[in-house]
Every structure is written in structure tokens, then in C-alpha cells.
Design a protein around this motif. Structure first.
Motif, PDB file in Angstrom:
ATOM      1  N   ALA A 276      76.113  48.159  15.631  1.00 54.42           N
ATOM      2  CA  ALA A 276      74.900  47.555  15.281  1.00 54.42           C
ATOM      3  C   ALA A 276      74.796  46.754  14.090  1.00 54.42           C
ATOM      4  O   ALA A 276      74.228  45.584  14.013  1.00 54.42           O
ATOM      5  N   GLY A 277      74.693  47.540  12.877  1.00 56.56           N
ATOM      6  CA  GLY A 277      74.469  46.840  11.624  1.00 56.56           C
ATOM      7  C   GLY A 277      75.206  45.801  11.382  1.00 56.56           C
ATOM      8  O   GLY A 277      74.803  44.987  10.747  1.00 56.56           O
ATOM      9  N   ALA A 278      76.516  45.792  11.678  1.00 58.11           N
ATOM     10  CA  ALA A 278      77.492  44.785  11.272  1.00 58.11           C
ATOM     11  C   ALA A 278      77.255  43.689  12.282  1.00 58.11           C
ATOM     12  O   ALA A 278      77.449  42.558  11.776  1.00 58.11           O
ATOM     13  N   VAL A 279      76.978  44.145  13.540  1.00 60.47           N
ATOM     14  CA  VAL A 279      76.684  42.921  14.437  1.00 60.47           C
ATOM     15  C   VAL A 279      75.317  42.234  14.027  1.00 60.47           C
ATOM     16  O   VAL A 279      75.371  40.877  14.072  1.00 60.47           O
ATOM     17  N   THR A 280      74.248  42.794  13.619  1.00 60.59           N
ATOM     18  CA  THR A 280      73.277  42.346  13.018  1.00 60.59           C
ATOM     19  C   THR A 280      73.580  41.378  11.969  1.00 60.59           C
ATOM     20  O   THR A 280      73.137  40.185  11.654  1.00 60.59           O
ATOM     21  N   ALA A 281      74.335  41.805  11.167  1.00 61.28           N
ATOM     22  CA  ALA A 281      74.772  40.975   9.857  1.00 61.28           C
ATOM     23  C   ALA A 281      75.557  39.989  10.184  1.00 61.28           C
ATOM     24  O   ALA A 281      75.321  38.739   9.738  1.00 61.28           O
ATOM     25  N   ALA A 282      76.430  40.068  11.158  1.00 65.78           N
ATOM     26  CA  ALA A 282      77.237  38.809  11.819  1.00 65.78           C
ATOM     27  C   ALA A 282      76.098  37.781  12.369  1.00 65.78           C
ATOM     28  O   ALA A 282      76.416  36.663  12.145  1.00 65.78           O
TER      29      ALA A 282
ATOM     30  N   ALA B 291      73.551  32.677  12.116  1.00 64.17           N
ATOM     31  CA  ALA B 291      72.234  31.920  12.324  1.00 64.17           C
ATOM     32  C   ALA B 291      72.222  30.726  11.054  1.00 64.17           C
ATOM     33  O   ALA B 291      71.711  29.601  11.395  1.00 64.17           O
ATOM     34  N   GLY B 292      72.810  31.234   9.921  1.00 67.62           N
ATOM     35  CA  GLY B 292      72.756  30.302   8.824  1.00 67.62           C
ATOM     36  C   GLY B 292      74.090  28.940   9.162  1.00 67.62           C
ATOM     37  O   GLY B 292      73.605  27.965   9.099  1.00 67.62           O
ATOM     38  N   LEU B 293      74.937  29.628   9.856  1.00 64.60           N
ATOM     39  CA  LEU B 293      75.997  28.554  10.075  1.00 64.60           C
ATOM     40  C   LEU B 293      75.229  27.531  11.288  1.00 64.60           C
ATOM     41  O   LEU B 293      75.606  26.262  11.273  1.00 64.60           O
TER      42      LEU B 293
ATOM     43  N   GLU C   3      67.320  39.543  18.921  1.00 69.65           N
ATOM     44  CA  GLU C   3      66.728  39.719  18.233  1.00 69.65           C
ATOM     45  C   GLU C   3      66.755  38.885  16.688  1.00 69.65           C
ATOM     46  O   GLU C   3      65.970  38.346  16.107  1.00 69.65           O
ATOM     47  N   VAL C   4      68.071  38.324  16.578  1.00 64.79           N
ATOM     48  CA  VAL C   4      68.307  37.423  15.427  1.00 64.79           C
ATOM     49  C   VAL C   4      67.966  36.062  15.907  1.00 64.79           C
ATOM     50  O   VAL C   4      67.571  35.202  15.042  1.00 64.79           O
TER      51      VAL C   4
ATOM     52  N   PHE D 105      82.851  42.351   8.509  1.00 67.54           N
ATOM     53  CA  PHE D 105      81.778  43.127   8.354  1.00 67.54           C
ATOM     54  C   PHE D 105      82.002  44.675   8.386  1.00 67.54           C
ATOM     55  O   PHE D 105      82.604  44.992   9.487  1.00 67.54           O
ATOM     56  N   LEU D 106      81.529  45.461   7.574  1.00 68.07           N
ATOM     57  CA  LEU D 106      81.805  46.948   7.598  1.00 68.07           C
ATOM     58  C   LEU D 106      81.052  47.665   8.632  1.00 68.07           C
ATOM     59  O   LEU D 106      79.649  47.481   8.509  1.00 68.07           O
ATOM     60  N   VAL D 107      81.678  48.533   9.181  1.00 69.64           N
ATOM     61  CA  VAL D 107      81.026  49.569   9.902  1.00 69.64           C
ATOM     62  C   VAL D 107      81.321  50.966   9.313  1.00 69.64           C
ATOM     63  O   VAL D 107      82.366  51.432   9.259  1.00 69.64           O
ATOM     64  N   ASP D 108      80.273  51.420   8.828  1.00 73.79           N
ATOM     65  CA  ASP D 108      80.284  52.905   8.053  1.00 73.79           C
ATOM     66  C   ASP D 108      79.404  53.735   8.278  1.00 73.79           C
ATOM     67  O   ASP D 108      77.966  53.392   7.765  1.00 73.79           O
TER      68      ASP D 108
END
Length: 268
Positions: free
Chosen positions: A13-19, A24-26, A51-52, A197-200
């Protein structure tokens, strides 16, 4: 299977939200009016995209009606759903400003044709984002005190052989050098960036993550037992034993580390 897919998506989830924020910027953010999540399963990632992009119509696309209904229920009706049997029904998807496809294209025999079909669903200036490749997950130390060190690397090698066999059996399968930016360009898009994007999730893992790993290891055992050595089979049997102190459900050294790579292309 739905619960397993949900647990996997929750881990990412965190990586997907960051992606999604990067996309959104692109894409210009407010200009995104319709988003498709192709191969959405139970819709966890679709919900994160919603959500994004709160002003957009966000639609989960999958061939499974049961998984789509789960996606609708999870979102309280916020998400749209579209059942489609791909690749035959790409034309049912309608147009979109952003199309996300996570680890779905490799389940279609002709990956290039699939990308070209998705590119054809983009509105002018729209983005296609394909999450494929990345890095396989790691969840235990190289030497975790059972069997011969390096078990995960051997599982990865056996799984790659199984993956190749799976693709060879798909309808209309086509061999393809998986250079995703080049494939997006051949689909008629302008490559617009690739990011990883890292999944950690460090040890100690929470219960749902451990259950996810347990299910994954049971599946690996069922798929690969015949091609693994006796020592590796015995190690897996301990790891999947729900009562074993050194099983994956009880180990204090279990973690989850992976990476998700997203390739993007823009329609002119």
C-alpha cells in the motif's frame, strides 16, 4: 484467494500510494477525470488510487465478478467496477486519463498486443502505468538456521522456471524481450519515466503479513516440491507448520522486503 490478494496489496500500500502521487504529478492531477485499474482483483489498490485522485471516476477492472463485488463492498460503493475478459474485451473499458495495470499484463499471452490495446483506451495526454518486474520479495535472512543457506534464491530460480512454463501455455503466447519502456513506445506511447518504489516491513511482522507469507510458502511447496531437493522440501515443511516454533508464523526474524517498478507511457 481474495483474502490473500488483499493481504498482498496491503503490504504494497505505501509503495502504491507513493507511485500514485508520482503519477498525479506526471498526469497533472486535477486533469485526471477517469482512472482504470486493470487486473484490480479485490480492489485494494483501486481504492488507494481513488484516494490519490479524489475527483476522478476510478474503476476496478477484472474478469472475476466475485472479486469485483468484493472491491465494491470494500469501497462502500465509491469505486466503479467493470467485468471484462481480457484480452478479448479491451473495447469494453471505455476511455481514461490514467490506466494502471499491476502484475496483470504477464498473464496475457501477447503482452505487446495488450499494451497496444490499453494505449488505445487513453485520452489525449493520458498515461499508461505498468507495474511489472521489480525485485522478488525477501522475508528471512540468508541463513535462518534451517537447512542449507540461500533457500529463497533457490525458490526464486525454480519459480522462474515455473513462470516461463505458465507463459508458454497461455493462449496466443508470444515471446517478448520485456523491455517495458520500449514496449510502451511500440504501443504508440511516449515513454514518460520509470521509477521503483520500496516495500519495506521490518521484523517483527504483524499477523496478517505472516499469514500472507505462510500462504505464499504453502503455494511454493505445492508448486515446487517435485523439483526441490530433499533438504529444501524439509525446510519448507517446517516453515509452513503452523505450530512449529521455527515456522514462518512464529519466527521473530521474519520481515518483508521487495521493490515495485512502474513504467509509464503518455499518449500524444
Amino acid at each position: 484467494m481474495a483474502v490473500h490478494l488483499e493481504r498482498e496489496a496491503d503490504l504494497r500500500a505505501g509503495a502504491v500510494t507513493a507511485a500514485g502521487q508520482w503519477l498525479a504529478g506526471l498526469a497533472g492531477g486535477d486533469g485526471v477525470r477517469r482512472v482504470l485499474d486493470v487486473g484490480a482483483g479485490p480492489g485494494v489498490i483501486t481504492g488507494l488510487l481513488a484516494e490519490v485522485f479524489p475527483a476522478a471516476e476510478v474503476v476496478a477492472v477484472d474478469q472475476s465478478a466475485a472479486l469485483l463485488e468484493r472491491a465494491r463492498a470494500r469501497s462502500g460503493g465509491r469505486l466503479g467496477i467493470q467485468q471484462a475478459d481480457l484480452p478479448a474485451e479491451f473495447d469494453k473499458l471505455g476511455d481514461a486519463d490514467l490506466i494502471w495495470s499491476g502484475n496483470a499484463i504477464h498473464h496475457l499471452g501477447d503482452q505487446q498486443a495488450a499494451l497496444t490495446a490499453l494505449a488505445g483506451r487513453l485520452r489525449p495526454g493520458g498515461l499508461l502505468a505498468v507495474a511489472e518486474s521489480g525485485l522478488p520479495a525477501r522475508f528471512l535472512p540468508r541463513d535462518f538456521g534451517l537447512g542449507r543457506p540461500g533457500l529463497q534464491s533457490r525458490l526464486d530460480a525454480a519459480h522462474e522456471d515455473g513462470f516461463a512454463a505458465m507463459r508458454a501455455e497461455l493462449p496466443d503466447t508470444t515471446e517478448e524481450v520485456e523491455d517495458w519502456p520500449a514496449m510502451l513506445e511500440r504501443a504508440g506511447l511516449e515513454p514518460s519515466g520509470t521509477r521503483t518504489f520500496l516495500v519495506d516491513h521490518p521484523a517483527p511482522l504483524a499477523g496478517p503479513a505472516r499469514e500472507y507469507l505462510h500462504t505464499q510458502l504453502v503455494r511454493r511447496y505445492d508448486q515446487l516440491a517435485e523439483v526441490l531437493g530433499e533438504e529444501d522440501r524439509a525446510t519448507l515443511e517446517v516453515l509452513i507448520d503452523r505450530e512449529a516454533p521455527r515456522g514462518i508464523l512464529r519466527r521473530g526474524d521474519a520481515f518483508y522486503l521487495s521493490a515495485m517498478t512502474v513504467h509509464t507511457g503518455r499518449r500524444g
